[in-house]
Each structure stands twice: as C-alpha cells, then as structure tokens.
Scaffold this motif. Structure first.
Motif, short mmCIF file in Angstrom:
data_model
loop_
_atom_site.label_atom_id
_atom_site.label_comp_id
_atom_site.label_asym_id
_atom_site.label_seq_id
_atom_site.Cartn_x
_atom_site.Cartn_y
_atom_site.Cartn_z
N HIS A 277 0.74 -1.02 -0.28
CA HIS A 277 0.12 -0.01 -0.42
C HIS A 277 0.51 1.42 -0.30
O HIS A 277 0.79 2.29 -0.24
CB HIS A 277 -1.31 -0.04 1.20
N ARG B 101 -3.38 7.07 -2.53
CA ARG B 101 -3.90 5.90 -3.18
C ARG B 101 -5.25 5.61 -2.80
O ARG B 101 -6.50 5.35 -3.14
CB ARG B 101 -3.11 4.21 -2.72
N LEU C 168 1.84 4.39 -9.97
CA LEU C 168 0.06 5.15 -10.26
C LEU C 168 0.10 4.25 -12.08
O LEU C 168 -1.78 4.59 -11.66
CB LEU C 168 0.48 6.36 -10.34
N GLU D 59 -2.24 1.42 -11.49
CA GLU D 59 -4.01 1.64 -11.23
C GLU D 59 -4.68 2.53 -11.59
O GLU D 59 -5.61 3.02 -10.63
CB GLU D 59 -3.30 1.81 -9.42
#
Ligand SMILES: CSC[C@H]1O[C@H](OP(=O)(O)O)[C@H](O)[C@@H]1O
Length: 394
Positions: free
Chosen positions: A206, A214, A244, A247
C-alpha cells in the motif's frame, strides 16, 4: 500493485522450481505466507526480491540464500525504501538461521555477525535497525538453545512484514482525513505532489505517502498526483509513476526543477496542488525528517507557495535517541550515479561529485506527520513526544 516486491520462497517451492535462478515474480494474489517448518533434506529456502533497479522495463526477481546476499541487495538497491529495507533485513536473519541450522557451528556468533552485516548495508533508514533489534530480541530469547531459532525468527520477520501493511492502511486513512479537512470552501478535492517512491515497492504494501495518495484518490478527494523524477535513482519516474499507471491514478511526471512552477500554478488553480506528501527514512524527536534528497528544497518551495507538507511514516521510522535531525547519518553514494545514466556517460569522469541521497527537512517546514497511531500537526519536540508517549502506552 500487482507484484510482490519481497517474497519468502519455501523449501517446497524451491524443490519444485525448474530454474534455480531469478524468475518472473508471481502475482500478488499468490499466498506469500511462508511455511515455517524446515526439512534439512529439502533444498534451502530463499528470499525473492523484485529487482527494482530494472523497473519499469523488466520485472525479475533476485533470489537470496543468506544474510550477506540480502545485505548486498539492500546496498545495491535491489530492494529500497525505509520499511522495505527493514522487512528484507528481518528475512535475511531468518535465512541465515536456516543456513546455520544445516551447517552447524557457533550459531550465536554467526547470527550476531549476520545482524551486523545487515546493519552495515545502508546508514539512514532507521527502520533497518528497528527491524534488526526485533530480530535480536528473538535471538536473545532463545539463547540457551543448541540451534538457532529458525522458526521463531521467520515468524517474527513475517510479523514485521504483515504489521507494516496494516500500519500503512491505518496511516492512509489518517492522511486522507487530513487532506479532506484541509479542503477549502467549495473545493471537493485537490492535487498533491510526491517525491521518490513511497508505495508498495518501498514497504510491506500500500505505501506510506503513496498509500495516503492511493486512499485519498479512492475516496475522491485527490484529483491528480505530480510525480518528481527524483534523481539520481529516478525512483519517481521508474517506480512511483509505474505504480500509479498500473492503478490508473491520474499522474503527471516532471523534473524536480519544475516543482516551483507546478506549485505556483497549482496554488492559483481551483482544486490545484495543496499538499506535498512524502515519506521518511528517519524522524528525530523534534520532528526533523530525513528523506530523499530534494525533500528539504521542496518543503521550502511549498512553504513559499502556501502548500502544506505532509510526512507519512510508521513509528519504526522515528529515532527518539536524536533530539534533532542534526545527527541523522546521511548516506552518500558513488559518484558514478551522477556521471552516468542508463549506462551512458552524462558528465566528465574528472568532475568532482557530491551525491548525498538524503537531506533533513527541519520540523518547522512540516505541517503534519502522519503515523499509524495518529497525526502530529505542526510537529515539535512536545507534540512528537506526546504521540510517541501515547503509542508506547498502547
Ligand atoms: C516508504 S519510505 C521510502 C523512502 O525511502 C526512499 O529512499 P531510497 O529509495 O533511497 O531507499 C525515500 O527516501 C523514500 O521517502
């Protein structure tokens, strides 16, 4: 992020792997919780590290078999990032215990030497020493045994790994709350700038600063991320931009030299840049923060443009033995890192080079330090001390 940057390779997997060399890493959905039993008739266990020097162009694992191999991987930045360095070192101690179990000998002095070799791998990230202290406590608790406590050490390394992910998720929630509370009247979201890589590649998953980013993006309060290249290792362009893009989080890459222009434009733009969000490698008792080189300059620029500065780090990054950042050891790396890039010479071999890879941002330039135990606004000795005191009492 879909790949697993740090992965224990059990004896069973080692026995079944066709090639005994680095291979393509598994997807994150693969269960990475290791089997702690050991069978000396089976092949040795290994630690698989995603070789971050090759990203984003290539995803390959490096397989390590002992503490010295893990220490070299940390020094060479196969694995990097304060929490990730600590996690890898913890597994390195467990690896060494496995080797000693099979070879025999004075396990306590060999394991102590392994901890020392790992401690010498990089000087600034205090997470490395925090993790090794955790492992040394397990060793001390088994001092009367005839064999090194391999299973107990591996379980402690797994705990450190899993705890870091839990801490990151908690910090991400706290950090997103700070961003939400800072939004101006009529603004529903804002943009942020980040430096270096503080994502899943630098942690147990994470991320610290990138974890806040995020979560804030998922909550709809962050619109776009400004990613600084972060020379000389390009952690921003090679690693943060890669995380980045994977995602589909809106992001724009720029050279550090563009930071003031981006901040100046963002400050004037509705829902523009309102935060500089960074990680940390060591935080002193007064909140002075060592982080990737360039952070101090960015914090001064942010202050000049009315942009707030958030540091995101677990308690494992705090060094209460240091009253201020003046004594934080700053790693300087090889001159070749500035004279060459991508295998090409970009500066004269005879030019003198200054290559510190961290600097210290005075606490006066930091608006909030976000930890897994809560947020310190306007950090100083008193407020940081109060947070650490609360955390210790839990
Ligand atoms: C999650 S903190 C990562 C921290 O570590 C980085 O340094 P390096 O890539 O040299 O290990 C940078 O300082 C990040 O903020």
């Amino acid at each position: 992020m879909s790949l697993v940057p740090i992965r224990w390779v059990s004896q069973q997997e080692c026995a079944s792997r066709e090639e005994d060399t680095a291979g393509t890493p598994p997807d994150a959905s693969t269960d990475v919780t290791p089997d702690v039993t050991s069978d000396v008739t089976q092949p040795a266990v290994k630690l698989a590290l995603l070789d971050q020097r090759l990203l984003p162009g290539e995803t390959r694992e490096v397989l390590l078999e002992d503490a010295r191999g893990v220490a070299t991987a940390i020094t060479d930045m196969v694995v990097r990032g304060a929490p990730a360095i600590g996690i890898a070192a913890a597994y390195g101690v467990a690896l060494e215990a496995f080797v000693i179990n099979r070879e025999g000998g004075d396990w306590q002095s060999r394991l102590a030497s392994a901890c020392d070799v790992l401690a010498a791998s990089r000087p600034t990230a205090v997470n490395l020493f925090w993790a090794l202290d955790r492992m040394r406590k397990v060793i001390a608790a088994h001092a009367t045994r005839s064999q090194p406590p391999y299973e107990a050490l591996l379980k402690e390394a797994v705990r450190i790994h899993e705890q870091d992910l839990d801490d990151n998720l908690r910090m991400a929630e706290f950090g997103a709350q700070v961003i939400a509370a800072s939004l101006a009247q009529g603004e529903t979201r804002c943009e942020a700038m980040t430096h270096c890589n503080t994502g899943a590649l630098a942690t147990g998953g994470h991320g610290t600063a990138l974890g806040v980013i995020r979560t804030a993006y998922a909550q709809g309060i962050l619109g776009r991320v400004h990613v600084n290249e972060t020379r000389p290792w390009w952690q921003g362009s090679r690693l943060t931009a890669w995380e980045l893009v994977q995602e589909k989080i809106p992001a724009r890459l720029a050279v550090e030299g563009a930071a003031s222009l981006i901040m100046q434009q963002g400050a004037r733009t509705p829902e523009g840049v309102r935060w500089l969000i960074v990680g940390a490698d060591r935080i002193a008792a007064n909140g002075d923060t060592a982080n990737k080189i360039g952070t101090f300059s960015l914090a001064v620029q942010a202050r000049a443009h009315g942009i707030k500065v958030m540091v995101v780090a677990p308690l494992a990054t705090f060094d209460g033995t240091l009253a201020s950042g003046a004594d934080i050891p700053i790693e300087t790396r090889d001159a070749a890192e500035l004279r060459e890039a991508g295998g090409r010479q970009i500066a004269p071999q005879d030019i003198d080079v200054f290559n510190p890879v961290f600097d210290v941002t005075p606490h006066e330039y930091i608006d909030a330090i976000v930890t897994e135990h809560g947020v310190v606004e306007s950090p100083d000795s008193d407020s940081v001390g109060a947070l650490l005191g609360r955390a210790m009492r839990r």
